[in-house]
Design a protein around this motif. Structure first.
Motif, PDB file in Angstrom:
ATOM      1  N   ILE A  60      -6.943   3.198  -4.091  1.00 31.87           N
ATOM      2  CA  ILE A  60      -7.460   1.828  -4.143  1.00 31.87           C
ATOM      3  C   ILE A  60      -6.621   1.057  -5.161  1.00 31.87           C
ATOM      4  O   ILE A  60      -6.656   1.361  -6.351  1.00 31.87           O
ATOM      5  N   ASP A  61      -5.856   0.098  -4.679  1.00 29.86           N
ATOM      6  CA  ASP A  61      -5.021  -0.721  -5.573  1.00 29.86           C
ATOM      7  C   ASP A  61      -5.532  -2.159  -5.505  1.00 29.86           C
ATOM      8  O   ASP A  61      -5.406  -2.822  -4.471  1.00 29.86           O
ATOM      9  N   VAL A  62      -6.122  -2.623  -6.591  1.00 33.15           N
ATOM     10  CA  VAL A  62      -6.701  -3.963  -6.635  1.00 33.15           C
ATOM     11  C   VAL A  62      -5.776  -4.890  -7.414  1.00 33.15           C
ATOM     12  O   VAL A  62      -5.518  -4.672  -8.602  1.00 33.15           O
ATOM     13  N   GLY A  63      -5.263  -5.907  -6.722  1.00 34.35           N
ATOM     14  CA  GLY A  63      -4.391  -6.887  -7.366  1.00 34.35           C
ATOM     15  C   GLY A  63      -5.062  -8.244  -7.443  1.00 34.35           C
ATOM     16  O   GLY A  63      -6.251  -8.394  -7.156  1.00 34.35           O
ATOM     17  N   GLY A  64      -4.289  -9.239  -7.815  1.00 33.10           N
ATOM     18  CA  GLY A  64      -4.825 -10.589  -7.930  1.00 33.10           C
ATOM     19  C   GLY A  64      -5.082 -11.238  -6.591  1.00 33.10           C
ATOM     20  O   GLY A  64      -6.025 -12.014  -6.429  1.00 33.10           O
ATOM     21  N   GLY A  65      -4.226 -10.919  -5.589  1.00 31.81           N
ATOM     22  CA  GLY A  65      -4.350 -11.573  -4.290  1.00 31.81           C
ATOM     23  C   GLY A  65      -4.869 -10.679  -3.194  1.00 31.81           C
ATOM     24  O   GLY A  65      -5.395 -11.160  -2.191  1.00 31.81           O
ATOM     25  N   SER A  66      -4.719  -9.358  -3.357  1.00 31.82           N
ATOM     26  CA  SER A  66      -5.116  -8.456  -2.276  1.00 31.82           C
ATOM     27  C   SER A  66      -5.508  -7.097  -2.831  1.00 31.82           C
ATOM     28  O   SER A  66      -5.208  -6.752  -3.971  1.00 31.82           O
ATOM     29  N   ALA A  89       0.832  -1.203   0.000  1.00 26.66           N
ATOM     30  CA  ALA A  89       0.000   0.000   0.000  1.00 26.66           C
ATOM     31  C   ALA A  89       0.867   1.254   0.000  1.00 26.66           C
ATOM     32  O   ALA A  89       0.595   2.230  -0.712  1.00 26.66           O
ATOM     33  N   SER A  90       1.936   1.236   0.785  1.00 23.08           N
ATOM     34  CA  SER A  90       2.842   2.389   0.863  1.00 23.08           C
ATOM     35  C   SER A  90       3.524   2.662  -0.476  1.00 23.08           C
ATOM     36  O   SER A  90       3.775   3.813  -0.828  1.00 23.08           O
ATOM     37  N   LEU A  91       3.828   1.598  -1.222  1.00 20.54           N
ATOM     38  CA  LEU A  91       4.508   1.774  -2.505  1.00 20.54           C
ATOM     39  C   LEU A  91       3.612   2.474  -3.528  1.00 20.54           C
ATOM     40  O   LEU A  91       4.087   3.278  -4.333  1.00 20.54           O
ATOM     41  N   VAL A  92       2.318   2.183  -3.495  1.00 19.01           N
ATOM     42  CA  VAL A  92       1.400   2.891  -4.391  1.00 19.01           C
ATOM     43  C   VAL A  92       1.360   4.366  -3.998  1.00 19.01           C
ATOM     44  O   VAL A  92       1.386   5.267  -4.842  1.00 19.01           O
ATOM     45  N   PHE A  93       1.357   4.626  -2.688  1.00 17.26           N
ATOM     46  CA  PHE A  93       1.354   5.988  -2.158  1.00 17.26           C
ATOM     47  C   PHE A  93       2.619   6.750  -2.566  1.00 17.26           C
ATOM     48  O   PHE A  93       2.600   7.973  -2.705  1.00 17.26           O
ATOM     49  N   VAL A  96      -7.921   7.906 -12.447  1.00 14.35           N
ATOM     50  CA  VAL A  96      -7.065   6.767 -12.811  1.00 14.35           C
ATOM     51  C   VAL A  96      -5.800   7.302 -13.494  1.00 14.35           C
ATOM     52  O   VAL A  96      -5.743   7.416 -14.723  1.00 14.35           O
ATOM     53  N   PRO A  97      -4.781   7.646 -12.708  1.00 19.03           N
ATOM     54  CA  PRO A  97      -3.568   8.242 -13.284  1.00 19.03           C
ATOM     55  C   PRO A  97      -2.558   7.238 -13.834  1.00 19.03           C
ATOM     56  O   PRO A  97      -1.422   7.564 -14.127  1.00 19.03           O
ATOM     57  N   LYS A  98      -2.964   5.970 -13.939  1.00 20.45           N
ATOM     58  CA  LYS A  98      -2.098   4.922 -14.494  1.00 20.45           C
ATOM     59  C   LYS A  98      -0.805   4.772 -13.696  1.00 20.45           C
ATOM     60  O   LYS A  98       0.301   4.863 -14.227  1.00 20.45           O
ATOM     61  N   ILE A  99      -0.984   4.563 -12.394  1.00 17.13           N
ATOM     62  CA  ILE A  99       0.133   4.297 -11.496  1.00 17.13           C
ATOM     63  C   ILE A  99       0.067   2.846 -11.056  1.00 17.13           C
ATOM     64  O   ILE A  99      -0.961   2.197 -11.178  1.00 17.13           O
ATOM     65  N   SER A 100       1.170   2.339 -10.536  1.00 16.72           N
ATOM     66  CA  SER A 100       1.216   0.932 -10.140  1.00 16.72           C
ATOM     67  C   SER A 100       2.233   0.756  -9.022  1.00 16.72           C
ATOM     68  O   SER A 100       2.974   1.683  -8.668  1.00 16.72           O
ATOM     69  N   VAL A 101       2.277  -0.461  -8.478  1.00 15.23           N
ATOM     70  CA  VAL A 101       3.308  -0.799  -7.496  1.00 15.23           C
ATOM     71  C   VAL A 101       4.692  -0.610  -8.119  1.00 15.23           C
ATOM     72  O   VAL A 101       5.609  -0.102  -7.473  1.00 15.23           O
ATOM     73  N   ALA A 102       4.836  -1.001  -9.391  1.00 17.12           N
ATOM     74  CA  ALA A 102       6.138  -0.854 -10.065  1.00 17.12           C
ATOM     75  C   ALA A 102       6.559   0.614 -10.140  1.00 17.12           C
ATOM     76  O   ALA A 102       7.723   0.948  -9.894  1.00 17.12           O
ATOM     77  N   ASP A 103       5.621   1.503 -10.472  1.00 16.78           N
ATOM     78  CA  ASP A 103       5.933   2.942 -10.494  1.00 16.78           C
ATOM     79  C   ASP A 103       6.349   3.418  -9.104  1.00 16.78           C
ATOM     80  O   ASP A 103       7.295   4.194  -8.960  1.00 16.78           O
ATOM     81  N   GLY A 104       5.617   2.948  -8.081  1.00 16.12           N
ATOM     82  CA  GLY A 104       5.969   3.316  -6.711  1.00 16.12           C
ATOM     83  C   GLY A 104       7.351   2.829  -6.323  1.00 16.12           C
ATOM     84  O   GLY A 104       8.096   3.528  -5.629  1.00 16.12           O
ATOM     85  N   LEU A 105       7.706   1.632  -6.787  1.00 15.75           N
ATOM     86  CA  LEU A 105       9.042   1.092  -6.519  1.00 15.75           C
ATOM     87  C   LEU A 105      10.132   1.974  -7.127  1.00 15.75           C
ATOM     88  O   LEU A 105      11.164   2.226  -6.499  1.00 15.75           O
ATOM     89  N   ILE A 106       9.901   2.433  -8.354  1.00 15.18           N
ATOM     90  CA  ILE A 106      10.880   3.322  -9.010  1.00 15.18           C
ATOM     91  C   ILE A 106      11.082   4.579  -8.168  1.00 15.18           C
ATOM     92  O   ILE A 106      12.218   4.992  -7.892  1.00 15.18           O
ATOM     93  N   HIS A 107       9.980   5.190  -7.732  1.00 20.93           N
ATOM     94  CA  HIS A 107      10.073   6.405  -6.908  1.00 20.93           C
ATOM     95  C   HIS A 107      10.756   6.108  -5.574  1.00 20.93           C
ATOM     96  O   HIS A 107      11.555   6.917  -5.082  1.00 20.93           O
TER      97      HIS A 107
END
Length: 294
Positions: free
Chosen positions: A137-143, A116-120, A273-284
């Motif tokens: 709200i980040d909806v994934g396959g498992g959580s 959740a923090s990574l999306v933030f 929907v700004p087209k962000i993801s966990v991967a984008d959060g990881l880069i930041h």
């Protein structure tokens, strides 16, 4: 500087490669490549408790490809994170060790709260109107990860074991939904109007299907309408009518159900929907750590 992020989710694994340039002392993140591989680890883990041999081989082979691509792009820094499925897999650690041996990639298993923090970390709400409060709200396959943000502060974050692959396999109970509803009712409150910020491949697809202009929100009533339309179709009919891949067509309805429930229970009727993801959060996250270590 070239940075890569690997996000190994319950539905797919993604490699995002960015080049970061500093303009007027501000970082500019330029996407060089994004590769998505539909591993669907959750299909094994949430029913069998572990990753089966076929999908284990897919993980190992995918990481070799990711490693080669990072070498080709001359990536200087990376972080690889695995989420819900790998957290729950009995053989998750064994597979991570094998990946390290075969491709050199170090995979971290992260908690739902860190997810959740990574999306933030994308800091999208900081550029939006301060007269509103925001629910990521980040909806994934498992959580599903929820992060509530108001007045430049994160007030609440929570991960729920409600995701599209779990729903596809009928593994989400009425009690799971009840817990989520109670958490939302108790914690997502503000004197300001609340709007949602959606992330994940499914809401991105729904946004592009809606033909909404970038920067404009979708309404809850629109999401409910799309849910009804898709729910009335078979997976094959969705694929044909909306030109969807099978691994998107079968989970899209479940993602919409999560978004509709969360927005209804938190009394939100608009979602950006700004087209962000966990991967984008990881880069930041990687870039911030590097700057802080200077």
């Amino acid at each position: 500087m070239k940075i890569a992020a690997i996000d190994i989710g319950s539905n797919a694994a993604r490699l995002l490669i960015n080049e970061v340039k500093i303009n007027d002392k501000q970082p500019e993140f330029i996407k060089l490549n994004l590769l998505r591989i539909p591993l669907r680890l959750g299909m094994d883990v949430f029913t069998l408790g572990k990753i089966g041999e076929e999908r284990e081989k897919m993980v190992i082979d995918s990481m070799k490809i990711f490693s080669d691509l990072m070498k080709i792009y001359k990536v200087e820094h990376y972080r690889a994170c695995a989420t819900s499925a790998m957290r729950d897999a009995a053989n998750g650690r064994d597979i991570i060790n094998e990946v390290k041996k075969t491709s050199g990639i170090d995979i971290e298993i992260i908690s739902g709260d860190e997810e959740a923090s990574l999306v933030f970390e994308n800091h999208i709400a900081e550029g939006l109107d301060k007269d509103f409060a925001y629910l990521y709200i980040d909806v994934g396959g498992g959580s599903t990860e929820l992060t509530f943000y108001e007045n430049d502060k994160m007030l609440y974050e929570k991960s729920f074991n409600i995701g599209t692959i779990r729903l596809l396999n009928n593994l989400v109970t009425p009690d799971n939904w009840k817990d989520m509803k109670e958490e939302i009712r108790k914690n997502i409150n503000s004197k300001k109007p609340i709007v949602a910020i959606g992330s994940g491949g499914n809401i991105n697809k729904i946004f592009s299907m809606s033909k909404t202009k970038d920067g404009r929100p979708m309404t809850l009533s629109h999401l409910k309408k799309v849910y009804k339309e898709l729910n009335d179709l078979t997976v094959e009919e969705r694929m044909t009518k909306y030109n969807l891949r099978e691994d998107r067509a079968d989970v899209l309805v479940h993602a919409l159900k999560v978004f509709n429930n969360v927005m209804t229970w938190s009394e939100i009727n608009r979602i950006f929907v700004p087209k962000i993801s966990v991967a984008d959060g990881l880069i930041h996250n990687i870039f911030s750590r590097l700057q802080n270590n200077k």
